[in-house]
Design a protein around this motif. Sequence first.
Motif, mmCIF file in Angstrom:
data_model
loop_
_atom_site.group_PDB
_atom_site.id
_atom_site.type_symbol
_atom_site.label_atom_id
_atom_site.label_comp_id
_atom_site.label_asym_id
_atom_site.label_seq_id
_atom_site.Cartn_x
_atom_site.Cartn_y
_atom_site.Cartn_z
ATOM 1 N N HIS A 99 4.736 -3.329 7.717
ATOM 2 C CA HIS A 99 4.006 -2.117 7.677
ATOM 3 C C HIS A 99 4.208 -1.631 6.160
ATOM 4 N N GLY A 100 2.955 -1.172 5.880
ATOM 5 C CA GLY A 100 2.652 -0.817 4.464
ATOM 6 C C GLY A 100 2.258 -1.607 3.411
ATOM 7 N N SER A 101 1.566 -2.965 3.896
ATOM 8 C CA SER A 101 1.087 -3.726 3.095
ATOM 9 C C SER A 101 -0.046 -4.654 3.782
ATOM 10 N N VAL A 102 -0.829 -5.187 2.974
ATOM 11 C CA VAL A 102 -2.104 -5.859 3.355
ATOM 12 C C VAL A 102 -2.083 -7.247 2.910
ATOM 13 N N GLU A 103 -2.723 -8.118 3.872
ATOM 14 C CA GLU A 103 -2.573 -9.523 3.209
ATOM 15 C C GLU A 103 -4.056 -9.967 3.007
ATOM 16 N N LEU A 104 -4.176 -10.457 1.630
ATOM 17 C CA LEU A 104 -5.486 -10.815 1.131
ATOM 18 C C LEU A 104 -5.620 -12.277 1.178
ATOM 19 N N LEU A 105 -6.474 -12.949 2.008
ATOM 20 C CA LEU A 105 -6.660 -14.447 2.079
ATOM 21 C C LEU A 105 -7.901 -14.819 0.900
ATOM 22 N N LEU A 115 0.988 -1.453 0.044
ATOM 23 C CA LEU A 115 0.114 0.020 0.057
ATOM 24 C C LEU A 115 0.812 1.352 0.065
ATOM 25 N N GLY A 116 0.177 2.327 -0.509
ATOM 26 C CA GLY A 116 0.885 3.658 -0.520
ATOM 27 C C GLY A 116 0.886 4.303 1.118
ATOM 28 N N ASP A 117 1.248 5.596 0.842
ATOM 29 C CA ASP A 117 1.321 6.455 1.978
ATOM 30 C C ASP A 117 0.064 6.686 2.630
ATOM 31 N N LEU A 157 -6.410 1.202 0.590
ATOM 32 C CA LEU A 157 -7.030 0.164 0.795
ATOM 33 C C LEU A 157 -8.507 0.282 0.290
ATOM 34 N N GLU A 158 -9.112 1.187 -0.017
ATOM 35 C CA GLU A 158 -10.540 1.466 -0.532
ATOM 36 C C GLU A 158 -10.506 1.157 -1.899
ATOM 37 N N ARG A 159 -9.351 1.501 -2.479
ATOM 38 C CA ARG A 159 -9.158 1.431 -3.727
ATOM 39 C C ARG A 159 -8.789 0.012 -4.142
ATOM 40 N N LEU A 160 -8.083 -0.749 -3.365
ATOM 41 C CA LEU A 160 -7.417 -1.972 -3.595
ATOM 42 C C LEU A 160 -9.163 -3.128 -3.561
ATOM 43 N N LEU A 161 -9.981 -2.788 -2.394
ATOM 44 C CA LEU A 161 -10.897 -3.379 -2.461
ATOM 45 C C LEU A 161 -11.846 -3.404 -3.469
ATOM 46 N N PRO A 169 -5.670 -15.828 -10.707
ATOM 47 C CA PRO A 169 -6.270 -14.746 -11.447
ATOM 48 C C PRO A 169 -6.337 -13.432 -10.714
ATOM 49 N N LEU A 170 -6.613 -13.645 -9.459
ATOM 50 C CA LEU A 170 -6.380 -12.223 -8.971
ATOM 51 C C LEU A 170 -5.177 -11.574 -8.740
ATOM 52 N N THR A 171 -3.944 -12.167 -8.680
ATOM 53 C CA THR A 171 -2.613 -11.642 -8.655
ATOM 54 C C THR A 171 -2.610 -10.864 -10.238
ATOM 55 N N ASP A 172 -3.094 -11.764 -11.158
ATOM 56 C CA ASP A 172 -2.916 -11.319 -12.364
ATOM 57 C C ASP A 172 -3.755 -9.885 -12.571
ATOM 58 N N ALA A 173 -5.019 -9.961 -12.071
ATOM 59 C CA ALA A 173 -5.862 -8.909 -12.121
ATOM 60 C C ALA A 173 -5.205 -7.573 -11.650
ATOM 61 N N LEU A 174 -4.735 -7.862 -10.267
ATOM 62 C CA LEU A 174 -4.260 -6.801 -9.558
ATOM 63 C C LEU A 174 -3.084 -6.134 -10.125
ATOM 64 N N ARG A 175 -2.163 -7.003 -10.466
ATOM 65 C CA ARG A 175 -0.884 -6.515 -11.132
ATOM 66 C C ARG A 175 -1.205 -5.732 -12.371
ATOM 67 N N ASP A 176 -1.910 -5.972 -13.195
ATOM 68 C CA ASP A 176 -2.537 -5.545 -14.334
ATOM 69 C C ASP A 176 -3.232 -3.966 -14.211
ATOM 70 N N ARG A 177 -3.707 -3.905 -12.645
ATOM 71 C CA ARG A 177 -3.936 -2.603 -12.040
ATOM 72 C C ARG A 177 -3.092 -1.648 -11.271
ATOM 73 N N GLY A 178 -1.873 -2.114 -11.602
ATOM 74 C CA GLY A 178 -0.766 -1.604 -10.972
ATOM 75 C C GLY A 178 -0.197 -1.641 -9.663
ATOM 76 N N TRP A 179 -0.785 -2.677 -8.903
ATOM 77 C CA TRP A 179 -0.408 -3.075 -7.594
ATOM 78 C C TRP A 179 0.722 -4.110 -7.489
ATOM 79 N N ALA A 180 1.622 -3.762 -6.566
ATOM 80 C CA ALA A 180 2.576 -4.898 -6.210
ATOM 81 C C ALA A 180 2.283 -6.076 -5.297
ATOM 82 N N VAL A 181 2.270 -7.287 -5.880
ATOM 83 C CA VAL A 181 1.663 -8.350 -5.163
ATOM 84 C C VAL A 181 2.670 -9.532 -5.475
ATOM 85 N N ARG A 182 2.490 -10.169 -4.092
ATOM 86 C CA ARG A 182 3.548 -11.265 -3.979
ATOM 87 C C ARG A 182 2.559 -12.486 -3.255
#
Length: 383
Positions: free
Chosen positions: A356-362, A300-302, A308-312, A370-383
Amino acid sequence: MHSAAVVGTGLIGTSIALALTARGVTTHLIDRDRESLRIAAARGAGTPEPPSAPVDIAVIAVPPSDIARTIADHQKAELAKVYTDVASVKALPHAECLALGCDTTVLVGGHPLAGRERSGPLSARADLFQDRHWVLTPTPETSESALNRALELVSLCNAVPVLLDPPDHDRAVALISHLPHVMASLTAARLLEGEDYAVRLAGRGMRDVTRVAAGDAALWADILAANAAAVGPLLTELTADLQRTAEALGRLTQDSPEQHGAALADLTEILRRGNEGRGRIATPYGSPGAHPPAALSVALGDDRSRQLERLLDDVGDARVDLEGMVLPPVPNGADASDVRDAPEARRASHRVPPPHGSVELLVAPDVARPLTDALRDRGWAVR
């Protein structure tokens, strides 16, 4: 494996070539479509030149109706020591290979169960097959060395091998892939008859049901024709269910209210069977036999609240249901589980809060990629 050839530079072929090249395998690209070949090569999938000597394995990534002839031609030219393909139908291409006199001792049918809504080499990615099933269909005449080479290919692409007989494979994909595609297409076709105001009201439910209907019509006609023996009976059974449903609804509009009980019972039973069928592929986390959720860490950013709202929102747009969410510790030291943490997340083996600065999605394991691909396509850094 030191060398490979990929014949057909669409989404699947180029993705395989990207994965092999990334693992140090010298990969040759072959395609009659010069533009597709040029794009795949420009993306670093391999060299657009034929090999000077037989490669270790050739991957035939062409439509089912072209598989046998393509293998026969390249075996005659001694392209490779071992051959495999990626078609979603296995029995008919194998029979056609036998009819053409192909050497089936060095042939292993294959079908990676992965893809994207977009096609072509521009949509390819080296991690497309990560943790995805890849069916191999060796036959009694398949040599052990050929099967081992195909298994090595699956391993290099980080996929999970599944061995099936060709007819078993075809019945399986008829049920889980080909039948749903027909239903999606038939449902989407109803939109052509709908009023404009009705179509404008279409939401996520209609989009989910009809998503795969956007696939290439000619390619899917080829697939269905090749697997007609398995898909046809399923459509016959489904037709009977549709007729039963229509009859129940008809009785509800024609019979007197006191006679509606039997029709409602029939309708409820039809929908209940759907609940049970869905339950076989979507076991809720925490119930017996369920797999633990997969965890995706998203940076997440600053402005954490806004991010978080945008991520959800983006997760919702990807049409994925979260099993839970774990937030990092808040500045005042409160426990992460006190902050917007779903009960499922608290049960997940007492997870250590993310940094700090990240959120974990279960999420359910089958939607993690598929969710990783979708979020990366939207510019999120996901691992």
